[in-house]
Design an enzyme around this catalytic site. Structure first.
Site, PDB file in Angstrom:
ATOM      1  N   HIS A  31       0.852  -1.195   0.000  1.00  6.98           N
ATOM      2  CA  HIS A  31       0.000   0.000   0.000  1.00  6.98           C
ATOM      3  C   HIS A  31       0.891   1.250   0.000  1.00  6.98           C
ATOM      4  O   HIS A  31       1.179   1.810   1.057  1.00  6.98           O
ATOM      5  CB  HIS A  31      -0.893  -0.005   1.234  1.00  6.98           C
ATOM      6  CG  HIS A  31      -1.760  -1.219   1.342  1.00  6.98           C
ATOM      7  ND1 HIS A  31      -3.085  -1.238   0.973  1.00  6.98           N
ATOM      8  CD2 HIS A  31      -1.486  -2.480   1.772  1.00  6.98           C
ATOM      9  CE1 HIS A  31      -3.594  -2.441   1.177  1.00  6.98           C
ATOM     10  NE2 HIS A  31      -2.634  -3.209   1.664  1.00  6.98           N
ATOM     11  N   HIS A 266      -3.988   2.832  -3.611  1.00  4.82           N
ATOM     12  CA  HIS A 266      -4.206   2.384  -2.231  1.00  4.82           C
ATOM     13  C   HIS A 266      -3.561   1.035  -1.970  1.00  4.82           C
ATOM     14  O   HIS A 266      -2.817   0.874  -1.005  1.00  4.82           O
ATOM     15  CB  HIS A 266      -5.700   2.302  -1.920  1.00  4.82           C
ATOM     16  CG  HIS A 266      -6.002   1.751  -0.563  1.00  4.82           C
ATOM     17  ND1 HIS A 266      -6.059   2.542   0.558  1.00  4.82           N
ATOM     18  CD2 HIS A 266      -6.229   0.486  -0.132  1.00  4.82           C
ATOM     19  CE1 HIS A 266      -6.313   1.790   1.615  1.00  4.82           C
ATOM     20  NE2 HIS A 266      -6.423   0.530   1.219  1.00  4.82           N
ATOM     21  N   GLU A 414     -18.779  -5.530  23.362  1.00  5.04           N
ATOM     22  CA  GLU A 414     -17.891  -6.687  23.483  1.00  5.04           C
ATOM     23  C   GLU A 414     -16.680  -6.588  22.565  1.00  5.04           C
ATOM     24  O   GLU A 414     -15.560  -6.950  22.958  1.00  5.04           O
ATOM     25  CB  GLU A 414     -18.657  -7.985  23.167  1.00  5.04           C
ATOM     26  CG  GLU A 414     -19.742  -8.326  24.164  1.00  5.04           C
ATOM     27  CD  GLU A 414     -21.084  -7.713  23.812  1.00  5.04           C
ATOM     28  OE1 GLU A 414     -22.073  -8.005  24.501  1.00  5.04           O
ATOM     29  OE2 GLU A 414     -21.140  -6.916  22.820  1.00  5.04           O
ATOM     30  N   HIS A 476     -29.306 -17.071  23.027  1.00  5.40           N
ATOM     31  CA  HIS A 476     -28.314 -16.903  24.078  1.00  5.40           C
ATOM     32  C   HIS A 476     -27.621 -18.205  24.475  1.00  5.40           C
ATOM     33  O   HIS A 476     -26.758 -18.196  25.351  1.00  5.40           O
ATOM     34  CB  HIS A 476     -28.973 -16.286  25.324  1.00  5.40           C
ATOM     35  CG  HIS A 476     -29.205 -14.812  25.204  1.00  5.40           C
ATOM     36  ND1 HIS A 476     -29.855 -14.249  24.141  1.00  5.40           N
ATOM     37  CD2 HIS A 476     -28.841 -13.779  26.024  1.00  5.40           C
ATOM     38  CE1 HIS A 476     -29.910 -12.930  24.308  1.00  5.40           C
ATOM     39  NE2 HIS A 476     -29.301 -12.624  25.433  1.00  5.40           N
TER      40      HIS A 476
END
Length: 667
Positions: A31, A266, A414, A476
């Site tokens: 890059h 890029h 999280e 869950h």
């Protein structure tokens, strides 16, 4: 600035741009464009803004630099080489090659001066919050009047891609709420991503967004204006109550006549002809490659030498600190050398077999029993401390009002929690832990993987570990998570069978190095195994052990983890009544077991005993290694449903009767 110095600065910056173009071209991948456009920003950081010591990349009070836009790593490698770190021009030339120190994205512990492995966008951004938290905690604990031992800042270069990632938003929101004024983030606003101009997907008013997070924001129109960049950084340093974002408009592949401001620059080499045009554009010899003139190298090496002087002054300050505050100094030195305190193992609780207790609750009791011995043990949860039992009851919460608090509140974040824990772990002082339900470990997979790559050891506490959690239902109830976590190289997973195995699991976690460790714990209460009758839980360190031996040569081996082990002990007794001899093996950690020698493995799982039954309330994936072709696995190959825990476990076959049925079928 006089004209001579200004000309040398320009030449130095252009040298970095051309090094980036040459290195990527030689590697035939990489890059180049971002590194070329960031050269002025990097120049200001390494010559003016940051405190660092090239001869000692672990100087405790160095400023931390994170290249969250890790794809631009040749920029970082170039400045590390130029300022005098342990990296040669040959390393630059070997960019992205096999066994090279200069990997395709920055890798921690592969090259001095790289603070954290980055590349997956957003991770470095969030790691920086962990670094900043660690600095605040260290300063609160150790700094005294006239002894600013830890006053370093966190510098991060981030990209448009970082700003698109959700983990950056999570971390930025938390950083603003904590008022982490030691964070200075430079946003490379070049408007280009791999697919084209960023406006095809991204039109945020980033400045306003970060202001809403509680950040101090500055905007610069010219990424080549080193004076403006330096002033903005200095202003950010004065902003002590808010993290700082400096939004800098840059032009990718600056100086490339045909590739500037294009997506092509890029992620691909510019091409030999274009690299020559770049060199001509900056008045460099188009035929020379990897050229660094002596005056440029001397200029950068002198800036690096300034850091050695600052480190020497800090060392003298620390010696005076040791005389005045010997106990604190000794604490810091012992912990950073990896030494654990005396006597803490004796404080691990021993649970009585008359009890019935969830392993998550046993974990909380263990944490609180040993917390006083570990001033560097800090952690919290993603808004689940009461459910995961991870609060340190005798200690306060970490906040902008109390940088010394040991309980962390990550919010429902999280992903950011995992990345922040990685940054905290890289402080060399903190032992950080973070908790959530096992099902939500999926949200943490990128930072878990990076922790494993770096071989750093944050502790993950995952509770509500099976369908046994009950009424919360399908969404869950984890099924495939254990198999997924076990597949991560260098991640150690422990699923204890009872409270005493949980205490020993924490012992292993605190002694563990070389990768992250996950404790997997139950919501539901479990019987405490009688350590007078069966093998003591201290054997957990082997990963698998014979918990209860058969009276005679075993006909079958029953293997279990976690909440299913007590079923095996009951089944063993009933099988004995039918004159079937069963050995019960508790196997809380595959990874620890695999570290044992061949003789021990043969002792637990003799080749001669082919009839084996593994029982675990999770996907059976991976168990074939231990049950052999004559064995079987009682596991789960579908999702759960909402029902009381005991009912759903029985419905899915996790009962003593079904274990016996499966065992007899094998025989």
């Amino acid at each position: 600035m006089n004209e001579t110095i200004q000309n040398l600065e320009t030449k130095a910056i252009d040298t970095v741009r051309i090094l980036a173009a040459d290195a990527v071209q030689k590697a035939e991948s990489g890059h180049p464009g971002t590194a070329m456009s960031l050269a002025p920003m990097g120049h200001v950081l390494w010559t003016e803004a940051m405190n660092y010591s090239p001869k000692n990349h672990k100087w405790p009070n160095r400023d931390r630099f994170i290249l969250s836009a890790g794809h631009a790593c040749i920029l970082q490698y170039s400045f590390l080489y130029l300022t005098g770190y342990d990296i040669s021009m040959e390393d630059i030339k070997n960019f992205r090659q096999l066994h090279s120190k200069t990997a395709g994205h920055p890798e921690y512990d592969l090259l001095d001066g790289v603070e954290v492995t980055t590349g997956p966008l957003g991770q470095g951004f969030a790691n920086g919050v962990g670094f900043a938290i660690a600095q605040k905690f260290l300063a609160s604990r150790f700094n005294k009047p006239d002894f600013e031992i830890f006053d370093y800042n966190i510098f991060v270069i981030c990209s448009d891609g970082d700003m698109m990632e959700g983990v950056s938003a999570e971390a930025a929101s938390l950083a603003g709420n904590l008022k982490l004024g030691n964070m200075i983030y430079l946003y490379d606003d070049n408007h280009i991503s791999i697919e084209g101009d960023t406006d095809i997907t991204f039109r945020d008013n980033t400045a306003k967004r970060f202001e809403s997070y509680g950040w101090h924001v500055q905007e610069l129109d010219d990424g080549n204006d080193t004076e403006a960049i330096a002033k903005a950084i200095e202003k950010a340093k004065q902003e002590e109550d808010r993290p700082s974002l400096i939004k800098v408009r840059t032009h990718i592949a600056y100086g490339s006549p045909n590739k500037q401001d294009t997506a092509e620059a890029h992620g691909s080499p510019l091409g030999d002809d274009e690299v020559k045009l770049v060199k001509e554009n900056f008045d460099f010899d188009p035929e020379e490659k990897f050229n660094v003139d002596d005056d440029v190298l001397e200029y950068y090496r002198q800036t690096g030498d300034k850091g050695a002087k600052k480190e020497k002054e800090w060392n003298q300050l620390f010696e005076r600190y040791k005389e005045k505050y010997p106990e604190l100094a000794q604490e810091y030195e012992q912990i950073t050398e990896g030494k654990l305190p005396d006597g803490w193992r004796d404080k691990l609780p021993v649970f009585d077999s008359s009890e019935k207790i969830a392993t998550r609750k046993a974990s909380g009791k263990v944490l609180n029993a040993i917390a006083e011995y570990f001033p560097n043990l800090v952690g919290g949860s993603a808004d689940l401390a009461p459910s995961t039992a991870t609060n340190l009851d005798d200690y306060e919460s970490f906040s902008f009002e109390n940088w010394g608090g040991r309980n962390f509140h990550f919010g429902v974040r999280e992903h950011a929690m995992g990345a922040i824990l990685n940054g905290m772990a890289l402080s060399d002082y903190l032992i950080p832990y973070g908790a959530t339900f096992l099902i939500f470990s999926d949200y943490m997979r990128p930072p878990l993987r990076l922790a494993s790559i770096m071989k750093i050891s944050p502790i993950m506490v995952y509770t509500h570990d099976s369908i046994g959690l009950g009424e919360d239902g399908t969404t869950h109830q984890p099924v495939e998570q254990l198999a997924g976590l076990r597949s991560v190289p260098d991640l150690t997973l422990i699923r204890p069978a009872d409270a005493n195995e949980t205490a020993q699991a924490w012992r292993i976690a605190l002694e563990h190095t070389g990768g992250p460790l996950a404790l997997v714990l139950t919501r539901q209460g479990l019987p405490v195994i009688n350590q007078e009758k069966y093998t003591k839980a201290t054997a957990l360190e082997k990963g698998a052990y014979i918990l209860s031996e058969a009276d005679n040569e075993p006909d079958i081996i029953l293997i279990g983890t976690g909440s299913e082990v007590h079923l095996l002990l009951e089944a063993q007794m009933k099988l004995k009544d039918e004159e079937i001899s069963a050995r019960v093996v508790s196997m809380p950690s595959w990874e620890l077991f695999e570290k044992q020698d061949k003789d021990y493995k043969e002792k637990v799982f003799p080749v001669s005993i082919r009839k084996r039954l593994a029982v675990e309330a999770a996907s059976p994936f991976g168990w074939c290694k231990y049950v052999t072709d004559e064995g079987d696995v009682l596991g789960i190959e579908r999702y759960g449903e909402s029902a009381p825990g005991e009912e759903i476990l029985k419905e899915y076959g996790f009962s003593v009767e079904n274990v016996i049925k499966k065992a007899k079928a094998l025989l």
